[in-house]
Design a protein around this motif. Structure first.
Motif, mmCIF file in Angstrom:
data_model
loop_
_atom_site.group_PDB
_atom_site.id
_atom_site.type_symbol
_atom_site.label_atom_id
_atom_site.label_comp_id
_atom_site.label_asym_id
_atom_site.label_seq_id
_atom_site.Cartn_x
_atom_site.Cartn_y
_atom_site.Cartn_z
ATOM 1 N N ASN A 89 0.797 -1.221 0.000
ATOM 2 C CA ASN A 89 0.000 0.000 0.000
ATOM 3 C C ASN A 89 0.836 1.281 0.000
ATOM 4 N N ILE A 90 2.146 1.167 0.254
ATOM 5 C CA ILE A 90 2.984 2.369 0.171
ATOM 6 C C ILE A 90 3.044 2.878 -1.268
ATOM 7 N N TYR A 91 2.651 2.026 -2.206
ATOM 8 C CA TYR A 91 2.632 2.440 -3.613
ATOM 9 C C TYR A 91 1.646 3.577 -3.854
ATOM 10 N N LYS A 92 0.630 3.677 -3.017
ATOM 11 C CA LYS A 92 -0.388 4.718 -3.191
ATOM 12 C C LYS A 92 0.225 6.123 -3.149
ATOM 13 N N ALA A 93 1.324 6.280 -2.420
ATOM 14 C CA ALA A 93 1.952 7.592 -2.281
ATOM 15 C C ALA A 93 2.704 8.027 -3.542
ATOM 16 N N VAL A 94 3.040 7.066 -4.409
ATOM 17 C CA VAL A 94 3.832 7.399 -5.599
ATOM 18 C C VAL A 94 3.182 6.918 -6.904
ATOM 19 N N MET A 95 1.958 6.403 -6.819
ATOM 20 C CA MET A 95 1.284 5.946 -8.024
ATOM 21 C C MET A 95 1.169 7.080 -9.028
ATOM 22 N N GLY A 96 1.555 6.795 -10.276
ATOM 23 C CA GLY A 96 1.522 7.816 -11.320
ATOM 24 C C GLY A 96 2.824 8.555 -11.502
ATOM 25 N N GLU A 97 3.775 8.350 -10.587
ATOM 26 C CA GLU A 97 5.092 8.974 -10.704
ATOM 27 C C GLU A 97 5.962 8.137 -11.649
ATOM 28 N N ASN A 98 7.118 8.694 -12.037
ATOM 29 C CA ASN A 98 8.018 7.942 -12.919
ATOM 30 C C ASN A 98 8.608 6.741 -12.176
ATOM 31 N N THR A 134 -8.316 20.343 -29.016
ATOM 32 C CA THR A 134 -9.688 20.704 -28.671
ATOM 33 C C THR A 134 -10.716 19.668 -29.151
ATOM 34 N N ALA A 135 -10.276 18.763 -30.033
ATOM 35 C CA ALA A 135 -11.185 17.745 -30.570
ATOM 36 C C ALA A 135 -11.145 16.446 -29.770
ATOM 37 N N ALA A 136 -10.294 16.394 -28.738
ATOM 38 C CA ALA A 136 -10.076 15.131 -28.023
ATOM 39 C C ALA A 136 -10.279 15.281 -26.518
ATOM 40 N N VAL A 137 -10.590 14.159 -25.892
ATOM 41 C CA VAL A 137 -10.676 14.105 -24.435
ATOM 42 C C VAL A 137 -9.734 13.019 -23.931
ATOM 43 N N VAL A 138 -9.112 13.287 -22.799
ATOM 44 C CA VAL A 138 -8.142 12.388 -22.175
ATOM 45 C C VAL A 138 -8.756 11.769 -20.926
ATOM 46 N N PHE A 139 -8.475 10.490 -20.703
ATOM 47 C CA PHE A 139 -8.889 9.790 -19.489
ATOM 48 C C PHE A 139 -7.634 9.418 -18.703
ATOM 49 N N GLU A 140 -7.561 9.817 -17.439
ATOM 50 C CA GLU A 140 -6.365 9.615 -16.626
ATOM 51 C C GLU A 140 -6.723 9.240 -15.191
ATOM 52 N N ASP A 141 -5.724 8.701 -14.469
ATOM 53 C CA ASP A 141 -5.975 8.326 -13.071
ATOM 54 C C ASP A 141 -4.898 8.833 -12.127
ATOM 55 N N SER A 142 -4.060 9.783 -12.576
ATOM 56 C CA SER A 142 -2.998 10.307 -11.710
ATOM 57 C C SER A 142 -2.870 11.814 -11.877
ATOM 58 N N SER A 143 -2.286 12.452 -10.873
ATOM 59 C CA SER A 143 -2.036 13.897 -10.959
ATOM 60 C C SER A 143 -1.182 14.225 -12.172
ATOM 61 N N PHE A 179 -10.310 9.105 -13.548
ATOM 62 C CA PHE A 179 -10.910 7.855 -13.072
ATOM 63 C C PHE A 179 -10.397 7.571 -11.662
ATOM 64 N N ALA A 180 -11.292 7.529 -10.698
ATOM 65 C CA ALA A 180 -10.914 7.314 -9.293
ATOM 66 C C ALA A 180 -10.985 5.834 -8.938
ATOM 67 N N HIS A 181 -9.963 5.364 -8.199
ATOM 68 C CA HIS A 181 -9.959 3.980 -7.720
ATOM 69 C C HIS A 181 -9.232 3.912 -6.386
ATOM 70 N N ASP A 182 -9.111 2.733 -5.827
ATOM 71 C CA ASP A 182 -8.595 2.569 -4.468
ATOM 72 C C ASP A 182 -7.145 2.998 -4.296
ATOM 73 N N PHE A 183 -6.374 3.051 -5.374
ATOM 74 C CA PHE A 183 -4.952 3.346 -5.248
ATOM 75 C C PHE A 183 -4.578 4.788 -5.598
ATOM 76 N N ASN A 184 -5.532 5.633 -5.990
ATOM 77 C CA ASN A 184 -5.148 6.993 -6.393
ATOM 78 C C ASN A 184 -5.826 8.089 -5.576
ATOM 79 N N GLY A 185 -6.226 7.767 -4.367
ATOM 80 C CA GLY A 185 -6.894 8.747 -3.522
ATOM 81 C C GLY A 185 -6.050 9.950 -3.156
ATOM 82 N N GLN A 186 -4.714 9.829 -3.280
ATOM 83 C CA GLN A 186 -3.826 10.938 -2.933
ATOM 84 C C GLN A 186 -3.509 11.835 -4.129
ATOM 85 N N ASN A 187 -4.119 11.552 -5.279
ATOM 86 C CA ASN A 187 -3.850 12.336 -6.479
ATOM 87 C C ASN A 187 -4.817 13.519 -6.600
#
Length: 218
Positions: free
Chosen positions: A44-53, A165-174, A190-198
């Motif tokens: 679960n410590i991954y939640k703090a860095v999910m979406g990072e490089n 302007t013609a497109a939409v992006v779907f993401e789950d990280s800051s 998109f919100a899920h259990d691992f990205n609450g800190q984003n």
């Protein structure tokens, strides 16, 4: 109540976490790789860095584990576990397949825009047999700058020959949301259990299920 979303010309999706449930699997594989070095680390410590490089992610686990292997060596351990977990447990997020199929039926181009390594993206798309749903697939190796830099999204737009302007992006990280915004696209988070800190404050909308979106009118 479902919100009516603008009818965009193209739909660009991050993969990990956004379309599939791979982030908990990635966290588990990281923890299992640390165990190979004789250390138990809470996944679960991954939640703090999910979406990072990846350097930030592995460094975070190394710090908590008190280990200092080479990243290339650690990656071999991680890949063994992650490939097995993906093969056994990866699945699309709720409503994702119905939503993308509705987009394709309406003639809308779709793209995968991921910061993950090509092997990760390819395995997920093959395991789920969804390669055919995407006109463009961008991975880590296709760009020199990674999210939050917008390069991956601008590259995808170039391939689709469409303005932002013609497109939409779907993401789950800051980082992903910022990359989408900086490319000039609207962004759905998109919100899920691992990205609450984003931070999704710049997103047009936050969803937890693709059924939350109205289907494309056709």
């Amino acid at each position: 109540m479902k919100d009516t979303m603008k009818d965009y010309q193209a739909y660009l999706f991050d993969l990990d976490g956004t379309l599939v449930n791979s982030e908990p699997l990635k966290a588990q594989a990281l923890s299992m790789a640390c165990k190979d070095y004789g250390v138990t680390v809470d996944q679960n410590i991954y939640k703090a860095v999910m979406g990072e490089n990846w350097e930030t992610v592995t460094g975070h686990f190394f710090l908590h584990a008190g280990i200092s292997p080479s990243v290339s060596e650690f990656n071999l351990h991680f890949r063994t576990y992650y490939e097995a977990l993906l093969s056994d447990q990866v699945s699309l997020n709720s409503g994702a397949l119905r939503y993308i199929e509705s987009l394709r039926a309406a003639g809308k181009p779709c793209a995968i825009v991921s910061s993950a390594a090509s092997w990760m993206v390819e395995q997920i798309l093959e395991d789920l047999a969804i390669n055919h749903l995407f006109d463009v697939v961008i991975t880590q190796e296709d760009v020199s700058k990674h999210k939050p830099d917008p390069q991956a999204y601008t590259f995808a737009l170039h391939h689709l020959a469409l303005p932002a302007t013609a497109a939409v992006v779907f993401e789950d990280s800051s980082a992903g949301v910022l990359a989408g915004i900086q490319s000039g696209c609207d962004v759905i988070a998109f919100a899920h259990d691992f990205n609450g800190q984003n931070d999704f404050s710049q997103a047009l909308q936050v969803i937890q299920n693709y059924d939350d979106l109205m289907p494309v009118q056709r």
